[in-house]
Design a protein around this motif. Structure first.
Motif, short mmCIF file in Angstrom:
data_model
loop_
_atom_site.label_atom_id
_atom_site.label_comp_id
_atom_site.label_asym_id
_atom_site.label_seq_id
_atom_site.Cartn_x
_atom_site.Cartn_y
_atom_site.Cartn_z
N GLU A 37 42.86 42.31 13.52
CA GLU A 37 42.56 42.16 12.09
C GLU A 37 41.11 41.72 11.91
N THR A 38 40.39 42.41 11.02
CA THR A 38 38.98 42.08 10.83
C THR A 38 38.70 41.41 9.49
N ALA A 39 39.72 41.22 8.67
CA ALA A 39 39.49 40.60 7.36
C ALA A 39 39.10 39.13 7.51
N THR A 40 39.53 38.52 8.60
CA THR A 40 39.16 37.14 8.89
C THR A 40 38.43 37.11 10.23
N THR B 119 42.24 35.08 13.73
CA THR B 119 43.56 34.98 13.10
C THR B 119 44.11 33.60 13.42
N LEU B 120 44.25 32.77 12.39
CA LEU B 120 44.80 31.43 12.61
C LEU B 120 46.23 31.58 13.09
N ARG C 174 35.54 31.92 6.27
CA ARG C 174 35.19 32.11 4.86
C ARG C 174 35.54 30.86 4.08
N LEU D 195 38.85 30.48 2.16
CA LEU D 195 40.13 30.37 2.88
C LEU D 195 40.38 28.95 3.39
#
Lengths: 348, 348, 348, 348
Positions: free
Chosen positions: A243-246, A249-250, A276, A279
């Protein structure tokens, strides 16, 4: 340990395994199934590891049953631990807020960030003097000068200092200034560094490697513990996925998973997980709700001028909302929240 | 650099970006679209990085166009490089075989493994004296004693030695014994170590971090290059994915991708990628076919007694098949294959 | 099956497991260790699965030893299979080239692509009439019209047709036109579709799901086999990882891993793995070298006008190089390479 | 759109791009930098997509700036939506609890589970009649019989029914029984199925694909929306990563990320994320704290007898704790929590 033999393993293969185990002082229980044979081992597991049973003819797999880590395991120490950093507790009774600038840049910026952090209830100051950066052309931190600034800010605010150390030969020097030594994500398996902080006599904040399994993370903690230091706080900071939106990945599940395996306190770093600013607040709430022992956040008086990770640093307004949230959630969950500001604290 | 403004960015936001860029000596080209504005930047990219444009109000994203690495880039040096290790070339003309035991255990085991390697056409000997291990209870290598054994085996066989160094403060000592310094996967972003090997005056074998992107890997190489050492060979050794059938997932595409970005030679380690002896041969063939400049394999005279990674070590018979395959494939691809054994080599 | 009991499991817990297993007609072998008890089960594994032993008190883990798939396993059928598509073999003796346009766009484009493919030695024509697209606004394929075009091109060139089917209710219709039915990566676990193609009486090309483990992939093949169709060819097309330099990460190790678990042929799709034209050739070479039974590539007479995946399509010149490479490598590896063009083939 | 030209692009290449764009009715702004040229495009983005600019000579990359989805985007509909399922709201004002058995097995088990769910405040009943299973030998659900059981239980309890549909040709039938149609993780990119539920006139619960990016997930929602159905609720259920301690890795950040991109409600499924009963409670707390619009949990009256996913099902005691937690957290966050049980609800 459980050994599963291959379908075509011979009786001689099985015997050879049994012999090697018994010669090493262990007991071997053989169960012959329709298509396969399974051998259960009883005895000193570490001694079995050294026998290289997996390499013997006819052996398909060797599974270790008991945990590989001991000192940091819950089995070893069935109560959850509280680690004290110059008197500030991190553990099951409280939700601890550690805040400060990603990098120490100037005395003014550091002091201002520390006051922001303190006003929001932070009881420990974070700040980096040695910055591991992907690019050799990026700002690498102020080094010992940065440590001196942190010590001055501690004198001014009373906040104990958490700072990263990146090389074994720096540990002694960093430990002279810092109250807690941070091991960053890229150094989670820098074993010489782990051993050095294990001997430094200061609490350690051990960030999870960005691609480390939870087991490897606890093994890294075991390296520190094995040198006599059990004052270890784990910190989940996001793992690397598709995933690249964050930024990362927590892996929030890591908190309850760790709590079922280890007695060590575990915190969350929502700033580096998401990368970010917008978030940080929702992820901090999630951190407290899932049972983390605290959160570690980046703050900066002027993020637009930050030399490192500005886009994820909180500003003063964010911090007030964060503090309110953490207090409310901690109280619902029966824990003490972050400190509430009082002039007296500053005097101390 | 290209800056994309947010939908709700104001004219003032755009102007502020332009002002900051021009104040820093750059040029800014503004393109106003129907729903968004895009600003193209021309000038010293590094200077722009320092401006923290991403943190300015109204800025949605900042994209850097030119590569972040320079010295190791193909743009900088448009011909593929050959690195020489005591006269042994690693580069586009040949397929180099580096082989040896995962860990140096005894003089006998190391010499025997070296002779196996040499008989199979290896021209460089690998062997670990400092072993980073996930568990503090596992065998950690013989340290300097192991280096001395390697040096003795070099004297005996003539094979130059490649060995791992795990701490900056060990570099000088390891460099006294070794002909090529290996940076392992866990240390790919141990920046202090990268800088130290950059100054050691010996060629470097830089393994890819198990969760490093290709860009980060090249940036790590840039750290070494920046200290004046361009004798760097990259080594893909598998990345971490969800698949559990193999120890790591060999990212074979990394070879041609790197070759389009960088002039550095790139090899493949099929032993650590797959973690299984039966995968070493097919993966080695694939490595040569995809265009790698060589392969790096574990060999052991008695894998069932190996103190480290026995299950992936090749034995003598495997090596003969490997040599045959590499020679055949190299010849089809117009390259020199691994050395063919001759008694004279041993005398040298 | 092997059951590991929890540290605090009682004797009653152990007994309850044994009782449930024996009541179901199985045998249970109990091995009591110092800290844990292990129970080995012998009998019908599927029946044990239904007992939900993992949910019983005191049970820590349940490990299944024999493979979950049967019909597609190498144990079931110890010789590697060859699948014939209208007489064209895919299997261990040859390196089969399947080529064609990603999407069927026009009769002219499809015929031209087919002729390019054929000239390069392809013996099967691929082309999509039903295109699963991430966006509802993207070209979704010509549907049945596309299938008719493919059938016409087959009549013209003699190349049997491989095409994707995306819904169970389309299988019958697609099977009327196609010679081999392709299951795409997004449908690898569309179990109703798998069952439908299992009953359609045509060979199946089963692409690996982009995040499927090799075990899940073989289980998907088992769904097809269970309906009576063993004419299945597996196709590795890249998995999803953190690396963004390539569209997917080609898991080349999957080929030898599958070959040790299953008798089914396995191919590689280098076009979708890399997503870049310049990677197709090196990855195709690697595919043949690692032992794949063939490659599947996108070709397009005018990639700059392609309505789908133009950036990864090969053009005529690339194909000549590809053919040469595959022939040379296949011959080194003792296999028949792609067909060499002859006017007679076209007449057939 | 922003087009970055290659370093060696010629003036003619640039001109060709500009010409193609203007011929299509767009405007092109050329910015010539020191080493590269960048072209900004203004106009109908979808028309530009069709031009295949990425395939033109000299083009290095094409970046689309505006979102690819429209109907589900926050830009399109700036207020967060509430979806009503037979009058039960899912949206920003409340924390909705959906609970029920993973699979419908018998009328008794389903009714018992529904009563447990209702007592714990669930306002929607989940239960699977069509179960996509990795193995063809595993229980595949009761099919239409299961749907009839669910309808009966709805009549008895008043709880609207959420159930999965796995094939386009089943949608009409399933929609006759269900109040909300669930798309499972393996079908998130089964585009024909998405279109079918888009036309079925029932709200949809769209689970995230286990390896889908957030953008792909929203594109899947766009497929449904494009067919006229905007009653879509997103559900995060864990993604596939290298970590094996949990069945999947819950990507909790996806909730706030989605909320900044889309107006659709978003829930979390802590049961499938973790795959372990002991993680459901902490992950549910985290879900509410992070801002999710509800949670979806597995319950079973007798998990040890469950035919599917027993190890993750909650039992009655767990549910009471869950209800208490959700109520407390929702109240702190200014939302309505799950319903509190009252005999009147049952009558309704």
């Amino acid at each position: 340990m459980v050994i599963v033999m291959a379908v075509d393993a011979t009786a001689g293969n099985v015997e050879a395994v049994v012999d090697r185990v018994t010669a090493a002082g262990g007991e071997a229980f053989v169960s012959r199934g329709v298509s396969r044979t399974v051998i259960g081992l009883v005895g000193e597991v570490d001694r079995f590891e050294a026998l290289n049973l997996g390499g013997m003819p006819g052996v398909r797999s060797v599974t270790r049953i008991s945990a590989k880590y001991k000192l940091v395991s819950l089995e070893h120490h069935p109560e959850r631990s509280t680690v004290h950093v110059r008197g500030v507790p991190i553990g099951p009774d409280s939700v601890t807020l550690i805040a400060g600038p990603c990098a120490v840049e100037t005395p003014e910026q550091t002091l201002e960030a520390a006051r922001m952090a303190q006003a929001a209830g932070a009881t420990l100051l974070r700040g980096g003097a040695f910055k591991p950066r992907t690019s050799p052309y990026a700002f690498q931190g102020l080094g010992e000068l940065g440590l001196r600034i942190l010590a001055d800010v501690r004198a001014e605010t009373g906040l104990p200092v958490v700072t990263e150390v990146v090389a074994a030969h720096d540990v002694e020097m960093v430990a002279r200034y810092a109250d807690m030594l941070q091991i960053g994500t890229r150094n989670m398996q820098n074993f010489g560094l782990l051993q050095a902080v294990g001997e430094a006599g200061k609490p350690v904040l051990l960030k999870r490697g960005m691609s480390a399994t939870i087991e490897e993370w606890l093994m890294a903690a075991e390296y520190i513990a094995q040198r006599g230091n059990l004052d270890i706080v784990l910190c989940e900071r996001g793992i690397r996925t598709f995933e690249t939106a964050t930024r990362n990945t927590l892996d929030i599940s890591a908190v309850p998973v760790v709590q079922r395996l280890s007695h060590l306190p575990v915190m969350i770093d929502p700033s580096h997980s998401g990368g970010r600013r917008d978030l940080v607040l929702p992820l901090s709430r999630a951190a407290v709700a899932v049972g983390a022992d605290g959160v570690l956040v980046d703050v900066h008086p002027h993020p637009e001028e930050a030399r490192c990770d500005g886009p994820q640093a909180l500003v003063a307004d964010d911090l007030r909302v964060l503090q309110r949230s953490l207090l409310d959630l901690a109280s619902v969950l029966g824990r003490k929240g972050p400190a509430q500001w009082s002039p007296r604290r500053l005097a101390g």
